[in-house]
Design a protein around this motif. Structure first.
Motif, PDB file in Angstrom:
ATOM      1  N   SER A 284       0.814  -1.221   0.000  1.00 24.70           N
ATOM      2  CA  SER A 284       0.000   0.000   0.000  1.00 24.70           C
ATOM      3  C   SER A 284       0.847   1.270   0.000  1.00 24.70           C
ATOM      4  O   SER A 284       0.465   2.274  -0.614  1.00 24.70           O
ATOM      5  CB  SER A 284      -0.939  -0.001   1.208  1.00 24.70           C
ATOM      6  N   ALA A 285       1.985   1.274   0.687  1.00 26.27           N
ATOM      7  CA  ALA A 285       2.825   2.480   0.724  1.00 26.27           C
ATOM      8  C   ALA A 285       3.373   2.789  -0.661  1.00 26.27           C
ATOM      9  O   ALA A 285       3.425   3.953  -1.079  1.00 26.27           O
ATOM     10  CB  ALA A 285       3.964   2.302   1.725  1.00 26.27           C
ATOM     11  N   ALA A 286       3.767   1.746  -1.398  1.00 29.70           N
ATOM     12  CA  ALA A 286       4.278   1.957  -2.754  1.00 29.70           C
ATOM     13  C   ALA A 286       3.180   2.500  -3.654  1.00 29.70           C
ATOM     14  O   ALA A 286       3.431   3.353  -4.514  1.00 29.70           O
ATOM     15  CB  ALA A 286       4.846   0.658  -3.312  1.00 29.70           C
ATOM     16  N   ARG A 287       1.968   2.037  -3.451  1.00 28.58           N
ATOM     17  CA  ARG A 287       0.847   2.507  -4.273  1.00 28.58           C
ATOM     18  C   ARG A 287       0.688   4.022  -4.157  1.00 28.58           C
ATOM     19  O   ARG A 287       0.421   4.703  -5.151  1.00 28.58           O
ATOM     20  CB  ARG A 287      -0.440   1.804  -3.844  1.00 28.58           C
ATOM     21  N   ILE A 288       0.855   4.548  -2.950  1.00 22.33           N
ATOM     22  CA  ILE A 288       0.737   5.995  -2.751  1.00 22.33           C
ATOM     23  C   ILE A 288       1.789   6.736  -3.571  1.00 22.33           C
ATOM     24  O   ILE A 288       1.510   7.760  -4.207  1.00 22.33           O
ATOM     25  CB  ILE A 288       0.876   6.334  -1.253  1.00 22.33           C
ATOM     26  N   LEU A 289       3.024   6.204  -3.583  1.00 25.31           N
ATOM     27  CA  LEU A 289       4.093   6.825  -4.357  1.00 25.31           C
ATOM     28  C   LEU A 289       3.764   6.821  -5.850  1.00 25.31           C
ATOM     29  O   LEU A 289       3.987   7.808  -6.551  1.00 25.31           O
ATOM     30  CB  LEU A 289       5.408   6.093  -4.115  1.00 25.31           C
ATOM     31  N   TYR A 290       3.241   5.704  -6.331  1.00 28.09           N
ATOM     32  CA  TYR A 290       2.921   5.598  -7.757  1.00 28.09           C
ATOM     33  C   TYR A 290       1.802   6.568  -8.140  1.00 28.09           C
ATOM     34  O   TYR A 290       1.861   7.221  -9.186  1.00 28.09           O
ATOM     35  CB  TYR A 290       2.524   4.168  -8.107  1.00 28.09           C
ATOM     36  N   GLU A 291       0.798   6.669  -7.287  1.00 23.85           N
ATOM     37  CA  GLU A 291      -0.305   7.584  -7.583  1.00 23.85           C
ATOM     38  C   GLU A 291       0.175   9.031  -7.606  1.00 23.85           C
ATOM     39  O   GLU A 291      -0.232   9.820  -8.459  1.00 23.85           O
ATOM     40  CB  GLU A 291      -1.421   7.403  -6.550  1.00 23.85           C
ATOM     41  N   ARG A 292       1.042   9.389  -6.668  1.00 24.20           N
ATOM     42  CA  ARG A 292       1.573  10.757  -6.633  1.00 24.20           C
ATOM     43  C   ARG A 292       2.362  11.076  -7.893  1.00 24.20           C
ATOM     44  O   ARG A 292       2.372  12.211  -8.362  1.00 24.20           O
ATOM     45  CB  ARG A 292       2.476  10.928  -5.401  1.00 24.20           C
ATOM     46  N   ALA A 293       3.041  10.069  -8.432  1.00 22.87           N
ATOM     47  CA  ALA A 293       3.852  10.276  -9.636  1.00 22.87           C
ATOM     48  C   ALA A 293       2.999  10.311 -10.902  1.00 22.87           C
ATOM     49  O   ALA A 293       3.520  10.606 -11.987  1.00 22.87           O
ATOM     50  CB  ALA A 293       4.906   9.189  -9.753  1.00 22.87           C
ATOM     51  N   GLY A 294       1.707  10.001 -10.787  1.00 20.74           N
ATOM     52  CA  GLY A 294       0.821  10.053 -11.934  1.00 20.74           C
ATOM     53  C   GLY A 294       0.489   8.722 -12.571  1.00 20.74           C
ATOM     54  O   GLY A 294      -0.188   8.668 -13.599  1.00 20.74           O
ATOM     55  N   PHE A 295       0.949   7.617 -11.984  1.00 17.08           N
ATOM     56  CA  PHE A 295       0.607   6.303 -12.514  1.00 17.08           C
ATOM     57  C   PHE A 295      -0.888   6.033 -12.338  1.00 17.08           C
ATOM     58  O   PHE A 295      -1.512   6.498 -11.374  1.00 17.08           O
ATOM     59  CB  PHE A 295       1.381   5.205 -11.773  1.00 17.08           C
TER      60      PHE A 295
END
Length: 319
Positions: A284-295
């Motif tokens: 879940s923590a990685a998902r937040i990073l990906y969403e912030r980057a625009g994925f």
């Protein structure tokens, strides 16, 4: 920690951003530059051989936003860009004479602004304020005497790829219960990179905090394991982000964001049209990073792997 304590921190943040004019878009220090633009100019003027990747990691800026900002600087005659002496794929940023004068003006007005703030206070209150500022820096970041650890992204050195295998295997076993088959997968990915990577299209970053390894990520041609070892031919269109790793003690300190931003920035600069990745919903923590980057999440599918029942996810970022 109580809700009241959290509100006190947020209240102070609102007060201070108003005090320094952080919300006054386009009028920082009575200039046409925003606070972020002024900070980037400061870093360029005080740095040595600054390149775009350095700015992304040190300021935790989105690669696309930074690229647009630097383009505006270049069009305004503030900077020039050219190949980095350290790595021809990177952009070295240099202030022009106009850019240097602008940075000096911002520096002068910043000093005047801080001086005006301090002049409002009698001597004892100034001492109190400065002691409190030192305490905040010491508790939340660092002081000149005890600086906060510096985050640095670098290319892998001998032993780093083996470290990536070991740390991925150990952390995913401890945190998610993955079995040895995950270590075998990571080992194959790393071996494929070591044997087939082309510096023009493939890159690995090792994150260091205070000189200690705390994270890593890869950006490679999609399907690198199926490509012939020889390079050249038709440029690839899709890059893949792989093996994002952040050590537990370094989480919440911008390491993951810096690694993802470096991967996105490299993929754009290399000319890829999209960046993709595969992960599992438990991360879940990685998902937040990906969403912030625009994925964007494009597909999900349950599967049994690594000794667990998981939900695999495909993510995509158009470049």
């Amino acid at each position: 920690m109580t809700g009241r304590e959290v509100q006190q921190v947020r209240s102070f943040n609102r007060f201070y951003t108003n005090l320094i004019g952080a919300l006054d878009y386009g009028r920082h220090l009575y200039t046409p530059y925003t606070l972020t633009e002024a900070r980037v100019l400061y870093e360029i003027s005080h740095g040595h051989r600054v390149d775009a990747a350095d700015l992304r990691s040190s300021l935790s800026l989105d690669a696309g936003y930074l690229s647009r900002l630097l383009t505006r600087f270049e069009e305004g005659g503030l900077i020039t860009r050219g190949p980095s002496e350290r790595d021809g794929r990177r952009q070295r940023i240099t202030l022009t004479e106009h850019g240097r004068a602008t940075a000096d003006l911002l520096e002068e007005r910043s000093r005047d602004s801080a001086g005006t703030l301090l002049k409002r206070l009698p001597g004892p209150d100034r001492s109190r304020l400065l002691e409190s500022m030192t305490a905040i820096r010491e508790l939340l970041g660092g002081t000149p005497e005890h600086p906060a650890p510096v985050l640095r992204l670098r290319d892998p050195e001998p032993g780093d790829l083996g470290w990536m295998v070991q740390r991925n295997a150990a952390l995913y076993a401890r945190e998610y219960g993955f079995d040895l088959s995950y270590e075998a997968l990571v080992a194959r990915i790393v071996a494929e990179y070591a044997e087939r990577h082309d510096p023009l299209w493939d890159r690995t970053w090792i994150a260091e905090l205070g000189g200690e390894r705390v994270g890593a990520v890869m950006c490679v041609r999609d399907g690198i394991e199926a490509l012939p070892q020889e390079t050249g031919g038709t440029p690839p269109s899709t890059a893949r982000l792989r093996l994002l790793l952040v050590e537990p003690e370094a989480r919440g300190r911008g390491v993951g964001q810096a690694l993802v931003s470096a991967c996105v920035g490299f993929a754009r600069e290399a000319g890829y049209r999209e960046l993709v990745l595969w992960t599992n919903s438990v991360l879940s923590a990685a998902r937040i990073l990906y969403e912030r980057a625009g994925f964007e999440l494009t597909a999900e599918k349950p599967h049994h792997s690594f000794g667990r029942e998981l939900v695999g996810q495909d993510w995509r970022l158009p470049l």
